[in-house]
Enzyme design. Structure first.
Site, mmCIF file in Angstrom:
data_model
loop_
_atom_site.group_PDB
_atom_site.id
_atom_site.type_symbol
_atom_site.label_atom_id
_atom_site.label_comp_id
_atom_site.label_asym_id
_atom_site.label_seq_id
_atom_site.Cartn_x
_atom_site.Cartn_y
_atom_site.Cartn_z
ATOM 1 N N ARG A 1 -12.019 2.934 -3.385
ATOM 2 C CA ARG A 1 -11.435 3.922 -2.511
ATOM 3 C C ARG A 1 -9.961 4.153 -2.815
ATOM 4 O O ARG A 1 -9.485 5.284 -2.847
ATOM 5 C CB ARG A 1 -11.594 3.481 -1.052
ATOM 6 C CG ARG A 1 -13.008 3.602 -0.500
ATOM 7 C CD ARG A 1 -14.039 2.692 -1.149
ATOM 8 N NE ARG A 1 -13.692 1.275 -1.023
ATOM 9 C CZ ARG A 1 -14.177 0.323 -1.819
ATOM 10 N NH1 ARG A 1 -15.010 0.636 -2.818
ATOM 11 N NH2 ARG A 1 -13.830 -0.944 -1.661
ATOM 12 N N CYS B 1 -14.314 -1.906 5.744
ATOM 13 C CA CYS B 1 -13.332 -1.554 4.710
ATOM 14 C C CYS B 1 -12.392 -0.524 5.331
ATOM 15 O O CYS B 1 -12.829 0.574 5.683
ATOM 16 C CB CYS B 1 -14.008 -0.982 3.469
ATOM 17 S SG CYS B 1 -12.853 -0.296 2.252
ATOM 18 N N ALA C 1 -11.923 2.804 3.237
ATOM 19 C CA ALA C 1 -13.092 3.689 3.248
ATOM 20 C C ALA C 1 -13.069 4.644 4.433
ATOM 21 O O ALA C 1 -13.707 5.704 4.394
ATOM 22 C CB ALA C 1 -14.374 2.861 3.273
ATOM 23 N N THR D 1 -3.778 -1.545 1.762
ATOM 24 C CA THR D 1 -3.711 -1.015 0.398
ATOM 25 C C THR D 1 -2.855 0.244 0.380
ATOM 26 O O THR D 1 -2.676 0.923 1.403
ATOM 27 C CB THR D 1 -5.105 -0.662 -0.133
ATOM 28 O OG1 THR D 1 -5.631 0.434 0.624
ATOM 29 C CG2 THR D 1 -6.059 -1.851 -0.038
ATOM 30 N N CYS E 1 -6.469 -4.417 5.579
ATOM 31 C CA CYS E 1 -7.410 -4.493 4.452
ATOM 32 C C CYS E 1 -8.330 -5.658 4.748
ATOM 33 O O CYS E 1 -7.863 -6.749 5.126
ATOM 34 C CB CYS E 1 -6.662 -4.720 3.132
ATOM 35 S SG CYS E 1 -7.775 -5.015 1.728
#
Length: 490
Positions: free
Chosen positions: A294, A328, A331, A372, A445
């Site tokens: 992603r 996630c 995502a 992230t 994350c």
């Protein structure tokens, strides 16, 4: 509601092959019971029957019988059937096993008979039942008839060492299952009815669908003989039956990443109040590590993961998931793209996490985020936080690169490391957020909880900051949904 409107909502699948003649009789009476004035107004009905060894002849709930019915129901699901007709009393001894593992409504024959008796014969209390020795031993009718206040009676005219007359009338060498609808089975059934009447039965209920084939030949009797197949058919068509509970199922998009999926499942298990295995939440996990990264897509030229995420969710949807969890954070930048095309809701981890933060820390104004670069660039957390009056704070300078290294680096958590260089990197970013004055930090994350555990972190300067794990928040929310569904079903 018109017949046409009713048809658009329901289509029936009849499980045949459990005796061929009896199944066909219920199918015929189902068509007769439909309030249609033309062929076009009839319900969509599928009659599925396959010759399987010993299924028709067996008097017990064999594995072959159970799996045959289950496979037939699964085939009905694929063909658009909404409602299953199960014209077999024996199979109703394990109807709960079937219903718990199917998304379709299986219409309960015993429910229909119980309701019919209460409405049609409100003063009756002693109910005579014509059924097999196996069903009698399983106490099927007692399960349904005792609570409304009925006394269940069975024929007692049985020669020691031999099967009872009702079982002989249906399963014997000259029984109805062999195609014999003549005097031998009718005589046995008539004698059984006389026995029940002598015991004080006020109404007699056939408890084998084959008896419906000869019901008119048995009478006249001194008490009413219910035509069970016809009652069941009318009950099916009327549609006024309760939805039997199906076990709530949480679908999990796994593999994003694999270790984070295992961590999420462990948190679901730990969050579930359970005294035994059966008290835990039903999970369906589609572990798909091949979903494109992603973050690479959001900050670079990596492949678009939308189709892979959607395909994985559709598999969970096809597996009867009631909700979908995606452990996630990154995502969730793609959730709004795919949710409109799904029939199952995705529990948004970001939204439930921010709601949790807002309720737990009502005076909070700023929230630190370790995530992230893809999550930060997509601004999904920033938007969720701002919608609840909160400001997002991220690591400054080159520290975001160290967060990425802690996650994606050759000695990062995705490579299987949870100490050493990756831990030093994440601690450096953590300390930067603390120096910026944040009091609450989100582990944005799902790999980060593998590095940082606990709800608080004590700093060198004596300050204590609160750490919120969205994976844990998501797990607890899924458990809440599942438990609420159980309460609602009861």
């Amino acid at each position: 509601m018109t017949v046409t409107q009713l048809q658009s909502r329901r289509s029936f699948g009849v499980v045949g092959g459990l005796g061929a003649l009896a199944g066909a009789d219920v199918f015929f009476k189902l068509l007769k019971a439909t309030p249609a004035q033309s062929d076009a107004e009839h319900f969509d009905v599928l009659f599925e029957q396959h010759p399987l060894k010993n299924v028709g002849a067996s008097r017990g709930a064999t594995t072959e019988r159970k799996l045959y019915i289950f496979d037939t129901i699964r085939d009905f699901e694929k063909r658009g059937v909404t409602t299953v007709v199960l014209p077999c009393f024996l199979s109703h001894t394990f109807i709960d096993e079937l219903q718990e593992n199917s998304s379709l409504q299986i219409v309960d024959m015993l429910d229909g008979l119980r309701i019919h008796l209460r409405h049609r014969f409100p003063a009756a209390r002693r109910i005579g039942v014509l059924t097999s020795d196996y069903i009698r031993g399983e106490r099927l009718f007692e399960r349904y008839f005792t609570a409304p206040g009925f006394d269940v009676l069975y024929p007692c005219s049985c020669v020691p060492g031999e099967i009872d007359p009702v079982t002989r009338a249906v399963y014997g060498e000259d029984g109805i299952k062999t195609g014999n609808l003549g005097e031998i089975p009718v005589k046995l059934l008539r004698e059984a009815c006389a026995d029940l009447i002598a015991q004080g039965a006020e109404v007699i209920v056939p408890g084998l669908t084959e008896i419906g084939l000869v019901a008119q030949q048995i009478g006249p009797l001194d008490v009413p003989l219910i035509e069970s197949n016809q009652v069941y058919a009318q009950y099916v068509v009327a549609g006024d039956y309760a939805r039997h509970g199906r076990v709530f199922k949480v679908g999990v998009v796994g593999g994003v990443g694999p270790a984070a999926t295992v961590d999420f499942v462990q948190k679901v298990v730990r969050s579930t109040p359970a005294a035994r295995d059966q008290d835990h939440i039903k999970l369906l996990i589609e572990q798909n590590p091949q979903i494109p990264d992603r973050t690479e897509n959001l900050i670079g030229e990596g492949a678009d993961p939308t189709v892979s995420l959607y395909a994985t969710c559709k598999k969970l949807e096809a597996g009867d998931a009631d909700i979908i969890a995606i452990p996630c954070n990154t995502a969730h930048a793609f959730v709004e793209r795919i949710q409109p095309y799904l029939n199952v809701p995705i529990v948004n981890m970001l939204t439930v996490t921010v709601d949790y933060v807002r309720s737990r820390f009502p005076t909070l104004r700023e929230v630190g985020l370790l995530a992230t670069t893809g999550t930060i660039t997509s601004a999904v957390y920033q938007q969720a936080l701002e919608a609840r009056g909160l400001r997002q704070i991220v690591p400054g300078g080159n520290l975001q690169q160290r967060v990425m290294s802690a996650i994606y680096g050759p000695r990062g958590v995705k490579a299987g490391f949870t100490s050493g260089e990756c831990l030093d990197d994440i601690n450096a970013a953590l300390n930067d957020l603390i120096e910026q004055g944040v009091e609450v930090i989100l582990l944005g994350c799902t790999e980060l909880p593998l590095l940082l555990s606990g709800q608080t972190i004590a700093c060198a300067n004596g300050r204590v900051v609160n750490v919120v794990d969205p994976t844990d928040v998501l797990a607890r929310r899924c458990v809440e949904y599942a438990r609420a569904a159980v309460v609602s079903a009861n």
